[in-house]
Design a protein around this motif. Structure first.
Motif, PDB file in Angstrom:
ATOM      1  N   PRO A 553       0.541  -1.258  -0.066  1.00 13.28           N
ATOM      2  CA  PRO A 553      -0.343  -0.194  -0.028  1.00 13.28           C
ATOM      3  C   PRO A 553       0.577   1.417   0.125  1.00 13.28           C
ATOM      4  O   PRO A 553       1.899   1.171   0.191  1.00 13.28           O
ATOM      5  N   PHE A 554       0.082   2.237   0.098  1.00 10.66           N
ATOM      6  CA  PHE A 554       0.626   3.688   0.101  1.00 10.66           C
ATOM      7  C   PHE A 554       0.516   3.780   1.761  1.00 10.66           C
ATOM      8  O   PHE A 554      -0.099   3.401   1.682  1.00 10.66           O
ATOM      9  N   MET A 555       1.038   4.368   1.552  1.00  7.53           N
ATOM     10  CA  MET A 555       1.257   5.287   3.245  1.00  7.53           C
ATOM     11  C   MET A 555       1.932   6.475   3.076  1.00  7.53           C
ATOM     12  O   MET A 555       2.555   7.348   2.306  1.00  7.53           O
ATOM     13  N   TRP A 556       1.721   7.628   3.987  1.00  6.29           N
ATOM     14  CA  TRP A 556       2.447   8.904   4.279  1.00  6.29           C
ATOM     15  C   TRP A 556       3.713   9.423   4.346  1.00  6.29           C
ATOM     16  O   TRP A 556       3.993   8.193   5.264  1.00  6.29           O
ATOM     17  N   ALA A 557       4.632  10.220   3.311  1.00  6.15           N
ATOM     18  CA  ALA A 557       5.617  10.405   3.602  1.00  6.15           C
ATOM     19  C   ALA A 557       5.686  11.280   4.899  1.00  6.15           C
ATOM     20  O   ALA A 557       4.798  12.147   4.927  1.00  6.15           O
ATOM     21  N   LYS A 606      12.117  11.044  10.821  1.00  9.36           N
ATOM     22  CA  LYS A 606      14.009  10.911  10.299  1.00  9.36           C
ATOM     23  C   LYS A 606      14.590   9.632  10.200  1.00  9.36           C
ATOM     24  O   LYS A 606      15.259   9.818   9.527  1.00  9.36           O
ATOM     25  N   ARG A 607      14.400   8.920  10.139  1.00 10.24           N
ATOM     26  CA  ARG A 607      14.575   7.735   9.541  1.00 10.24           C
ATOM     27  C   ARG A 607      12.839   6.826   9.323  1.00 10.24           C
ATOM     28  O   ARG A 607      11.584   7.036   9.321  1.00 10.24           O
ATOM     29  N   PHE A 608      13.614   5.892   8.622  1.00 11.36           N
ATOM     30  CA  PHE A 608      12.829   4.598   8.332  1.00 11.36           C
ATOM     31  C   PHE A 608      13.184   2.957   8.871  1.00 11.36           C
ATOM     32  O   PHE A 608      14.607   2.895   8.149  1.00 11.36           O
ATOM     33  N   VAL A 609      12.976   2.099   8.316  1.00 14.76           N
ATOM     34  CA  VAL A 609      12.593   0.961   8.916  1.00 14.76           C
ATOM     35  C   VAL A 609      12.736   0.014   7.540  1.00 14.76           C
ATOM     36  O   VAL A 609      11.415  -0.171   6.972  1.00 14.76           O
ATOM     37  N   THR A 610      13.726  -0.833   7.508  1.00 15.11           N
ATOM     38  CA  THR A 610      13.457  -2.176   6.542  1.00 15.11           C
ATOM     39  C   THR A 610      13.645  -3.210   7.089  1.00 15.11           C
ATOM     40  O   THR A 610      14.860  -3.645   7.979  1.00 15.11           O
ATOM     41  N   MET A 611      13.415  -4.485   6.094  1.00 11.85           N
ATOM     42  CA  MET A 611      14.361  -5.400   6.574  1.00 11.85           C
ATOM     43  C   MET A 611      15.590  -5.844   5.467  1.00 11.85           C
ATOM     44  O   MET A 611      14.885  -4.840   4.098  1.00 11.85           O
ATOM     45  N   CYS A 612      16.740  -6.030   6.145  1.00 13.19           N
ATOM     46  CA  CYS A 612      17.733  -5.521   5.090  1.00 13.19           C
ATOM     47  C   CYS A 612      17.386  -6.280   3.896  1.00 13.19           C
ATOM     48  O   CYS A 612      17.670  -7.542   3.684  1.00 13.19           O
ATOM     49  N   THR A 618      17.869  -9.566   9.707  1.00 10.63           N
ATOM     50  CA  THR A 618      17.596  -8.658  10.303  1.00 10.63           C
ATOM     51  C   THR A 618      17.079  -7.188   9.587  1.00 10.63           C
ATOM     52  O   THR A 618      16.851  -7.246   8.588  1.00 10.63           O
ATOM     53  N   VAL A 619      17.467  -6.462  10.757  1.00 10.64           N
ATOM     54  CA  VAL A 619      16.182  -5.284  10.223  1.00 10.64           C
ATOM     55  C   VAL A 619      17.242  -3.695   9.991  1.00 10.64           C
ATOM     56  O   VAL A 619      18.174  -3.967  11.048  1.00 10.64           O
ATOM     57  N   CYS A 620      16.843  -3.382   8.870  1.00  6.29           N
ATOM     58  CA  CYS A 620      18.110  -2.437   8.691  1.00  6.29           C
ATOM     59  C   CYS A 620      16.923  -1.061   9.390  1.00  6.29           C
ATOM     60  O   CYS A 620      15.931  -0.508   8.704  1.00  6.29           O
ATOM     61  N   VAL A 621      17.489   0.063   9.574  1.00  7.14           N
ATOM     62  CA  VAL A 621      17.528   1.451   9.810  1.00  7.14           C
ATOM     63  C   VAL A 621      18.070   3.031   9.121  1.00  7.14           C
ATOM     64  O   VAL A 621      19.206   2.413   9.387  1.00  7.14           O
ATOM     65  N   TRP A 622      17.087   3.262   8.323  1.00  4.76           N
ATOM     66  CA  TRP A 622      17.892   4.125   7.842  1.00  4.76           C
ATOM     67  C   TRP A 622      17.402   5.531   7.775  1.00  4.76           C
ATOM     68  O   TRP A 622      16.445   5.746   7.923  1.00  4.76           O
ATOM     69  N   ASP A 623      18.730   6.726   7.057  1.00  8.44           N
ATOM     70  CA  ASP A 623      18.396   7.809   6.965  1.00  8.44           C
ATOM     71  C   ASP A 623      17.071   8.146   6.504  1.00  8.44           C
ATOM     72  O   ASP A 623      17.735   8.558   4.455  1.00  8.44           O
ATOM     73  N   THR A 624      16.180   9.035   6.496  1.00 12.17           N
ATOM     74  CA  THR A 624      15.774   9.642   5.762  1.00 12.17           C
ATOM     75  C   THR A 624      16.082   9.770   4.350  1.00 12.17           C
ATOM     76  O   THR A 624      15.726  10.256   3.296  1.00 12.17           O
ATOM     77  N   ARG A 625      16.493  11.622   4.649  1.00 12.65           N
ATOM     78  CA  ARG A 625      17.045  12.671   4.623  1.00 12.65           C
ATOM     79  C   ARG A 625      18.427  12.281   2.960  1.00 12.65           C
ATOM     80  O   ARG A 625      18.374  12.005   2.104  1.00 12.65           O
TER      81      ARG A 625
END
Length: 697
Positions: A553-557, A606-612, A618-625
């Protein structure tokens, strides 16, 4: 013999003069108990739920309950489990009636196999006699099915009048009621539902009794409805004149089905019609092999029915009844027969394909919603960026246990939690039941089956999105909005069919709802999105400049002036952002599968999260900018990513243990809190039981 379950904590020990010995069953209206009178006679006691009836005699459920009592009294006493008395337990009405011992037809066939020869014939005669008497009393049962037929010692009895309706009160569009495999075509088409619908259900029930399966299958809801509307029934090896009668009862055209009294005459070997008062004689009843009760009633009045409302079958649920409110969609065909769109979307929730803000565990859907104080939401037509406070507090350690309706799943909640379960979907087989949480009482209330609920961040609104689209009245898909403080409801049209909307996401200010638009109800091709403005009750449909495959689905950014969606490309799975006009504004490649339960972006954005993308479990955390990886930490071998708890913690479902656990982990992967415990039998990993949604507080 009927199974009697022990009384639960909170159950009354007595109702009036009757001591309660145990639970016989539970349904949408309330619970049914086995009781004993002062003289030692066993009785059935049906007690309305505490949160459904309100003050005595008020509320929709209480009204239905009172109507049920009136219907029981209207049908001749020899046809029903006789009402002994009625009363109030505080403000909750109850009925005391004759107790009928015996298993349901459903239980007998499932445990011992199909009925044959004389047993099947006696069942056909006894149940058709029941329908004759029900219809003569001016009542349509509307949910005749194997689990509503008790096989007592003196013959079959029809139970559960909770959704019955008077014949003279029928109206087109009055709402779909019934259990899908046994419903008549007109019940899916917003047409008048009269006695012929009961004949159709009777025919389907006889096929089940004779073959062990209903004539239109027991797989997915859309496939069943499609067969009922357009295919011929599978009657198996059902033969003889009973087969001929069943074929007529299963006619798509209600006018071509026989009346119950005429069908009964045919079962008894009669030809032609007779006056109502001469339907049966003692001789013809004996010749047909009718039960003793049928014989007695036949000699007395010419038509017989044994009806017992309180004796709901053990551990069956009235929630199998489909009862949309005005303006709701009703179950309808849609999607491939082997996997309907709504089921595929639920499976996506459980397997990691991005889906709306939900935790999935064994058949329930939890919804996380952004919370606040209840009340009426002030809504503006134009979107504005939301300023959020970055919360990094550690989760609370002292919690309160919360049980969910009809489930063994336990929530562990604390007053300071930034998220909590605000709605869930309970899936059983091909049927789903939806619940939303009252922001004042904290209780979960049923909002009807086959719908996807989403509670607004401030608790002021509940959005209800139909899962099954084809029979929504009119040429448009729609969403229903309920104002919690007033009960006011309205329906907003979204897109023209066959386009279909799923996956509601509220904006953080509770003013707008984001829906994903698919090319049809199979939900395998995204074509855009819809933004619903609550204040103006208007929907803006947007077609994106890029088609997006899959069901994500689409989600709010962050800032909520753009939206994001998962997309696959040659370098793996990434995110693509669009403005509210549907134009691509940014692409973030190769970051891995995003959160599949709620927004993949952190509360502060400020961040978003994914499965690496490059490491298993493994879970990855990314910088949104910058889209640079900030952290990576191990997850359990069998884990599902839910989303953010706050800006410094994420939520996972740990599927390595029983019970399954919804846990809060820090960005090192350390478990700091358990949010929920879900028994394995309520979480099977395939979308068959429980899906929760969380809302931010």
């Amino acid at each position: 013999m009927t199974d009697i379950a022990p009384l639960r904590t909170g159950d009354p020990a007595r109702l009036g003069a009757y001591e309660l010995l145990g639970r016989v069953g539970e349904g949408g209206q309330g619970s049914v108990f086995l009781g004993v009178s002062p003289s030692g006679e066993r009785v059935a006691v049906k007690l309305l739920r505490p949160d459904r009836g309100g003050a005595a005699g008020t509320g929709t459920a209480a009204t239905r309950f009172q109507r049920e009592i009136e219907i029981l009294r209207r049908v001749a006493p020899f046809c029903t489990a006789q009402v002994v008395e009625t009363g109030l337990f505080g403000t909750r009405p109850y009925i005391v009636s004759e107790y009928v011992e015996g298993p349901t037809l459903q239980q007998v066939v499932e445990s011992a196999g199909p009925l044959r020869d004389a047993r099947l014939r006696r069942l056909a005669v006894g149940t058709m006699t029941a329908l004759s008497a029900i219809h003569r009393a001016g009542v349509v049962h509307r949910d005749f099915k194997p689990s509503n037929v008790l096989l007592s010692r003196d013959g079959p009895r029809v139970i559960d009048f909770g959704i019955a309706r008077e014949v003279d009160a029928l109206a087109t569009g009055s709402g779909v009621v019934g259990t899908p495999p046994y419903m008549a075509p007109e019940q899916f088409e917003a047409a008048s539902v009269g006695p012929p619908a009961d004949l159709f259900a009777w025919g389907s029930t006889m096929v089940f009794a004779a073959t062990g399966k209903p004539p239109f299958g027991m797989d997915s809801m859309p496939a069943i409805v499609n067969r009922i509307l357009h295919r011929e029934p599978d009657l198996g090896d059902l033969g003889g004149d009973l087969r001929d009668l069943v074929v007529e009862c299963l006619s798509k055209d209600p006018a071509r089905r026989p009346a119950a009294k005429d069908a009964l005459l045919r079962l008894l070997g009669a030809r032609g019609r007779q006056p109502d008062g001469e339907l049966l004689t003692a001789g013809t009843a004996v010749a047909a092999g009718a039960s003793g009760a049928a014989l007695e009633s036949a000699s007395r009045t010419g038509s017989e029915v044994l009806i017992e409302t309180p004796g709901i079958a053990p551990r069956t649920r009235e929630t199998a009844v489909v009862t949309p409110r005005p303006g709701e969609a009703v179950p309808a065909p849609g999607g491939p027969e082997n996997q309907p769109a709504w089921r595929r979307r639920v499976t996506a929730l459980l397997t990691g394909v991005a889906a709306t803000v939900v935790l999935v565990s064994g058949g329930m859907v939890y919804a996380l919603v952004q919370g606040g104080s209840p009340g009426t939401a002030k809504v503006s037509a134009s979107p504005t960026p939301t300023v959020v406070r970055e919360a990094v507090d550690a989760p609370a350690t002292r919690t309160e246990r919360v049980r969910l309706p009809e489930l063994k799943t336990t929530l562990h909640e604390a007053p300071g939690d930034p998220v909590r379960v605000t709605s869930f979907i309970h899936l059983t087989g091909s049927v789903s039941y939806s619940y939303a949480r009252d922001p004042k009482s904290g209780k979960f209330e049923s909002i009807g089956p086959y719908h996807e609920p989403a509670v607004s961040p401030d608790g002021a609104w509940t959005a209800v999105l139909p899962w099954i689209k084809m029979n929504i009245p009119g040429p448009h898909d729609s969403i229903r909005l309920i104002e919690r403080a007033t009960g006011r409801e309205f329906v907003v049209r979204t897109v023209a069919k066959p386009l279909a909307n799923y996956n509601p996401f509220w904006s953080s200010d509770g003013k707008r709802i984001l829906l994903t638009t698919y090319k049809d109800s199979s939900a395998d091709q995204i074509v855009g999105f819809v933004v619903v403005d609550v204040a103006t009750a208007r929907a803006t449909a947007v077609t994106t400049d890029t088609l997006m495959p899959g069901t994500s689905p689409f989600m709010w950014a962050p800032g909520e002036s753009t939206v994001a969606v998962r997309f696959p490309d040659g370098s793996g799975v990434g995110l693509r952002l669009f403005d509210l006009g549907g134009k691509t504004v940014r692409t973030i490649p190769a970051v891995g599968e995003p959160s599949s339960r709620e927004n993949t972006f952190s509360p502060a954005g400020k961040r978003f999260v994914t499965m690496c993308p490059d490491k298993v479990a493994t879970v990855c955390v990314w910088d949104t900018r910058t889209a640079r990886r900030q952290a990576a930490f191990p997850a359990p071998a069998a884990a599902t990513l839910v989303g953010w708890y706050n800006d410094a913690h994420v939520m996972l479902i740990d599927r390595t243990k029983d019970p399954r656990r919804v846990v809060v982990v820090n960005l090192k992967g350390e478990v700091v809190r358990v949010l929920a415990e879900i028994p394995a039998d309520e979480f099977d990993g395939t979308g068959e039981s429980f899906i929760p949604r969380f809302t931010k507080d």
